[in-house]
Enzyme design. Structure first.
Site, PDB file in Angstrom:
ATOM      1  N   HIS A 156      49.893  28.672  35.771  1.00 64.40           N
ATOM      2  CA  HIS A 156      49.070  29.071  36.909  1.00 64.40           C
ATOM      3  C   HIS A 156      48.346  27.870  37.503  1.00 64.40           C
ATOM      4  CE1 HIS A 156      49.715  33.149  35.354  1.00 64.40           C
ATOM      5  NE2 HIS A 156      49.307  33.582  36.542  1.00 64.40           N
ATOM      6  N   LYS A 160      42.364  28.974  37.870  1.00 62.58           N
ATOM      7  CA  LYS A 160      42.356  30.247  37.134  1.00 62.58           C
ATOM      8  C   LYS A 160      41.409  30.137  35.941  1.00 62.58           C
ATOM      9  CE  LYS A 160      45.436  33.709  35.081  1.00 62.58           C
ATOM     10  NZ  LYS A 160      44.831  34.797  35.857  1.00 62.58           N
TER      11      LYS A 160
END
EC number: 1.17.1.8
Length: 268
Positions: A156, A160
Site C-alpha cells: 500500500h 496508510k
C-alpha cells in the site's frame, strides 16, 4: 422521477473521500447532503478547489452533521478510531453506514453488529470495496482447501496507518476457515533480524509493504510440491473502489443488520 438516496461522506477531503464525492456526482439516484471533515468546516463543497460542485456543507463532527441534515446513508472513509464513532453514531441516528475504514477490533465489530441488530438497521463494513479484491479473497479461500502452505504479501501507499491491511487480515481469516492449521517453514527457523518473516497468523505469514506510488495491491502465494499458485489483485486508482461502494449503498437500504465483507452481498 428517480428516488434519490441522501448521502453524507465522512473523510471527504481525503483521496478516497474526494473520489467518493465524484462517484455520488455520477449517479442520478444519489444526492450529497453533507460532508464530515476537519478541513473546510462551514464551506460548501463547491467552494473547495478540485471537488464537485455540490451545495452541501462541510461539518467538523458527525453529530452536528446529523442534526443539520436528513441523511439515508453515511459513507465513512476515515480512520479506525473515528470510523468506529461515526458508524455507531450513524446507526443510533437511523442512518445506514457504508464503511471502508479498516482496523476495527473484534470487540468493536461485535458491538456494532449487536447495535445494528437492536436498531434493525442495515450497515456494511468492508475491508475492501474493489470487486476484484473481494473475488481474490474468495478464490484464496477456495484454494486453501488444497494448498495449506500460504503467505500473503500486501502493498500500500506510505500514508496508510494500519498494517497489515484489513484486506490481508480478512484474507487470512477466510483461509483459516478452510486451511488445516500448521506452522509453516523449518521448525528450527530463526529470524536474524526480527520481523523478517512477517506477521504470524495461525502459522501463515503476512508481509506488509509501504511505498510512495502504490495504491492497494495484494498477492496470496500458495506452495505445493513442485508448484506455486499466486492469486493477485491490483488497484491502480481509487476509482476501483467506487463500484463496490455504490453496490453496497444499493444493498444497505434493504438490510436490517450489519454485514461485514462485500462478498456476502455479492453471493446473493
Amino acid at each position: 422521477m428517480t428516488k434519490q438516496t441522501k448521502v453524507v461522506v465522512a473523510g471527504a477531503s481525503g483521496k478516497m473521500g474526494s473520489e467518493a464525492l465524484r462517484m455520488v456526482e455520477k449517479h442520478d439516484d444519489l444526492t450529497l447532503v453533507g460532508c464530515v471533515d476537519l478541513q473546510h468546516t462551514g464551506m460548501q463543497v463547491k467552494e473547495v478547489e478540485g471537488l464537485p460542485k455540490f451545495d452541501a456543507y462541510f461539518y467538523d463532527n458527525i453529530d452536528t452533521c446529523f442534526e443539520s441534515v436528513d441523511a439515508d446513508v453515511l459513507i465513512d472513509l476515515t480512520s479506525p478510531k473515528v470510523g468506529y464513532k461515526h458508524t455507531k453514531t450513524a446507526i443510533l441516528n437511523g442512518v445506514r453506514p457504508v464503511v471502508g475504514t479498516t482496523g476495527f477490533s473484534n470487540e468493536e465489530l461485535k458491538e456494532l453488529t449487536e447495535l445494528a441488530k437492536e436498531q434493525k438497521i442495515g450497515a456494511v463494513i468492508a475491508p475492501n470495496f474493489a470487486m476484484g479484491a473481494v473475488l481474490m479473497m474468495q478464490f484464496s479461500k477456495w484454494a486453501a482447501k488444497h494448498f495449506p502452505d500460504v503467505e500473503i504479501i500486501e502493498k500500500h501507499h506510505d500514508q496508510k496507518l494500519d498494517a497489515p491491511s484489513g484486506t490481508a487480515v480478512k484474507t487470512a481469516e477466510l483461509i483459516q476457515e478452510e486451511r488445516t492449521q500448521k506452522k509453516q517453514g523449518h521448525p528450527d527457523e530463526e529470524e536474524t533480524i526480527k520481523g523478517a518473516r512477517g506477521a504470524d497468523f495461525d502459522g501463515m505469514r503476512i508481509h506488509s509493504m509501504r511505498l510512495p506510488g502504490l495504491v492497494a495491491h495484494q498477492e496470496v502465494v500458495f506452495g505445493g510440491p513442485g508448484e506455486n499458485l499466486t492469486i493477485k489483485h491490483d488497484s491502480f486508482h481509487r476509482q476501483s473502489f467506487m463500484s463496490g461502494i455504490k453496490f453496497a449503498i444499493d444493498h444497505v437500504l434493504h438490510l436490517d443488520e450489519l454485514v461485514y465483507g462485500l462478498e456476502h452481498l455479492m453471493m446473493d
